[in-house]
Scaffold this active site. Structure first.
Site, PDB file in Angstrom:
ATOM      1  N   GLY A 134     -12.540 -28.901  -4.622  1.00  0.00           N
ATOM      2  CA  GLY A 134     -12.239 -27.752  -3.792  1.00  0.00           C
ATOM      3  C   GLY A 134     -13.208 -26.593  -3.939  1.00  0.00           C
ATOM      4  O   GLY A 134     -13.117 -25.622  -3.185  1.00  0.00           O
ATOM      5  N   GLY A 165       6.316 -14.747  14.835  1.00  0.00           N
ATOM      6  CA  GLY A 165       6.869 -14.454  16.160  1.00  0.00           C
ATOM      7  C   GLY A 165       8.301 -13.978  16.152  1.00  0.00           C
ATOM      8  O   GLY A 165       8.843 -13.644  17.209  1.00  0.00           O
ATOM      9  N   ASP A 178       8.482  -1.314  16.595  1.00  0.00           N
ATOM     10  CA  ASP A 178       9.098  -0.651  15.444  1.00  0.00           C
ATOM     11  C   ASP A 178       8.524   0.757  15.333  1.00  0.00           C
ATOM     12  O   ASP A 178       7.571   1.129  16.030  1.00  0.00           O
ATOM     13  CB  ASP A 178       8.872  -1.437  14.145  1.00  0.00           C
ATOM     14  CG  ASP A 178       7.403  -1.722  13.877  1.00  0.00           C
ATOM     15  OD1 ASP A 178       6.603  -0.756  13.922  1.00  0.00           O
ATOM     16  OD2 ASP A 178       7.050  -2.880  13.642  1.00  0.00           O
ATOM     17  N   LYS A 188      14.364  -1.478  14.507  1.00  0.00           N
ATOM     18  CA  LYS A 188      14.671  -2.711  13.787  1.00  0.00           C
ATOM     19  C   LYS A 188      14.861  -2.405  12.314  1.00  0.00           C
ATOM     20  O   LYS A 188      14.423  -1.385  11.796  1.00  0.00           O
ATOM     21  CB  LYS A 188      13.537  -3.718  13.936  1.00  0.00           C
ATOM     22  CG  LYS A 188      12.284  -3.362  13.150  1.00  0.00           C
ATOM     23  CD  LYS A 188      11.238  -4.455  13.211  1.00  0.00           C
ATOM     24  CE  LYS A 188      10.054  -4.074  12.301  1.00  0.00           C
ATOM     25  NZ  LYS A 188       8.991  -5.076  12.321  1.00  0.00           N
ATOM     26  N   ASP A 216       2.797 -12.970  13.632  1.00  0.00           N
ATOM     27  CA  ASP A 216       2.696 -14.030  12.625  1.00  0.00           C
ATOM     28  C   ASP A 216       3.635 -15.177  12.991  1.00  0.00           C
ATOM     29  O   ASP A 216       3.256 -16.104  13.695  1.00  0.00           O
ATOM     30  CB  ASP A 216       3.010 -13.459  11.248  1.00  0.00           C
ATOM     31  CG  ASP A 216       2.696 -14.446  10.118  1.00  0.00           C
ATOM     32  OD1 ASP A 216       2.332 -15.614  10.415  1.00  0.00           O
ATOM     33  OD2 ASP A 216       2.801 -14.059   8.954  1.00  0.00           O
ATOM     34  N   HIS A 223      -3.978  -3.303   9.738  1.00  0.00           N
ATOM     35  CA  HIS A 223      -2.524  -3.159   9.812  1.00  0.00           C
ATOM     36  C   HIS A 223      -2.113  -1.702   9.608  1.00  0.00           C
ATOM     37  O   HIS A 223      -1.185  -1.209  10.256  1.00  0.00           O
ATOM     38  CB  HIS A 223      -1.864  -4.061   8.767  1.00  0.00           C
ATOM     39  CG  HIS A 223      -0.382  -4.127   8.875  1.00  0.00           C
ATOM     40  ND1 HIS A 223       0.272  -4.579  10.008  1.00  0.00           N
ATOM     41  CD2 HIS A 223       0.597  -3.782   8.006  1.00  0.00           C
ATOM     42  CE1 HIS A 223       1.575  -4.520   9.819  1.00  0.00           C
ATOM     43  NE2 HIS A 223       1.803  -4.022   8.617  1.00  0.00           N
TER      44      HIS A 223
END
EC number: 2.7.6.1
Length: 326
Positions: free
Chosen positions: A46, A235, A178, A201, A233, A138
């Site tokens: 990996g 939903g 929100d 919310k 993300d 964000h």
């Protein structure tokens, strides 16, 4: 004479990781350059190996990598690529992160939690990044986590103008899903000349992605509602907000988001939702299970915006000027 003068010109080189090569090619095409050939592969255990096929000595290097799934692998690859550029004597290293991973972990909600968004910024700086260029963080304060210049780009003009061309603005209401997105939704209202509504919310702090919608503040009955968010993300939040709008008499609901993360049950939720259209940018690749439903999903290219910002950075121009009209 106590030194040596050079007459060489600045050189831009554009690099890409393996996470989202389609976006990298679009940005390179907008810039009129090619993506630098890179040898990259995974060892059996990996570990990631990277080597550039061209010299980067003395060049202004721009490295694009979007943090899509598997997110930890692509973040690690980006760090290795930054380190490789630093050791290749690049003049400057600008890291382009269309979607910034771990951005939701930007503060401590409770004790003994990490601030992972700061950790990502610290790792990039330690690896050798001089500058960060990203799209719709964000939260705005993440800009302060990186110890260096941060160019924060916005998809609002791209998304809002698309919606404005499709919908009768006289019937349009912009809706924040929100309280945290009200400021962004308010900018949409200014651009489209539309009223604002808010979906209240409450999120269960002990259960990830668990949301209960309570009420809608604002007039949505008989209106075409545009829900605006930075990312979708699983939903759950956005579909519950859309259901609340329909329950309050909305005629139609369109959902827009910069980043279509679309994890887990998102595909089924989007397909089964009453929302007429989901509009994303291509900061992240669209999952294969949703690519067949393009009649309900529209993907707009963020490549011209990123390319314009890269050009301004390289030419010592103003990235802010790209968004002054807002």
């Amino acid at each position: 004479m106590t030194g040596i003068k050079t007459t060489g010109e600045k050189k831009l080189m554009f690099f890409s990781g393996r996470a989202h090569p389609e976006l990298a090619e679009e940005v390179a095409q907008q810039l009129g350059v090619g993506v630098v050939p890179t040898k990259a592969f995974d060892f059996a255990n990996g570990e990631i190996y990277v080597r550039y096929q061209e010299s980067a000595r003395g060049a202004d290097c721009f490295l694009i990598q979007s943090h899509t799934a598997p997110i930890n692998k692509w973040i690690m690859e980006q760090l290795i690529m930054i380190d490789a550029l630093k050791r290749a004597s690049a003049r400057s290293i600008t890291v382009i992160v269309p979607f910034y991973g771990y951005a939701r972990q930007d503060k401590k909600h409770r004790g003994r939690e990490p601030i992972s968004a700061r950790l990502i910024a610290d790792m990039m700086k330690t690896a050798g990044a001089d500058r960060l260029l990203t799209v719709d963080l964000h939260t705005d304060q993440i800009q302060g986590f990186f110890d260096g210049p941060v160019d924060h780009l916005f998809a609002l003009p791209l998304l809002a103008d698309y919606v404005g061309r499709k919908v009768d603005r006289a019937k349009l209401t912009v809706v924040s899903p929100d309280a945290g997105r009200v400021r962004v939704a308010d900018r949409w209202c200014d651009r489209l000349g539309a009223p604002l509504a808010i979906v209240h919310k409450r999120r269960d702090k002990d259960v990830a992605n668990q949301v209960t919608v309570h009420e809608v503040v604002g007039e949505v009955k008989g209106r075409v509602c545009v829900l605006v968010d930075d990312m979708i993300d699983t939903g759950g939040t956005i579909c519950a907000a859309a259901d609340a709008l329909f329950a309050h008499g909305a005629e139609d609901v369109i959902v827009t988001a910069t980043h279509g993360v679309l994890s887990g049950p998102a595909a089924d939720r989007l397909k089964n939702s009453r929302v007429s259209e989901f509009v994303f940018t291509n900061t992240l690749p669209t999952p294969g299970e949703l690519s067949a439903d393009l009649d309900k999903i529209s993907v707009l290219s963020i490549a011209p915006t990123i390319a314009s910002a890269v050009r301004e950075v390289f030419e010592d121009g103003s990235v802010t000027s790209l968004f002054d009209e807002q």
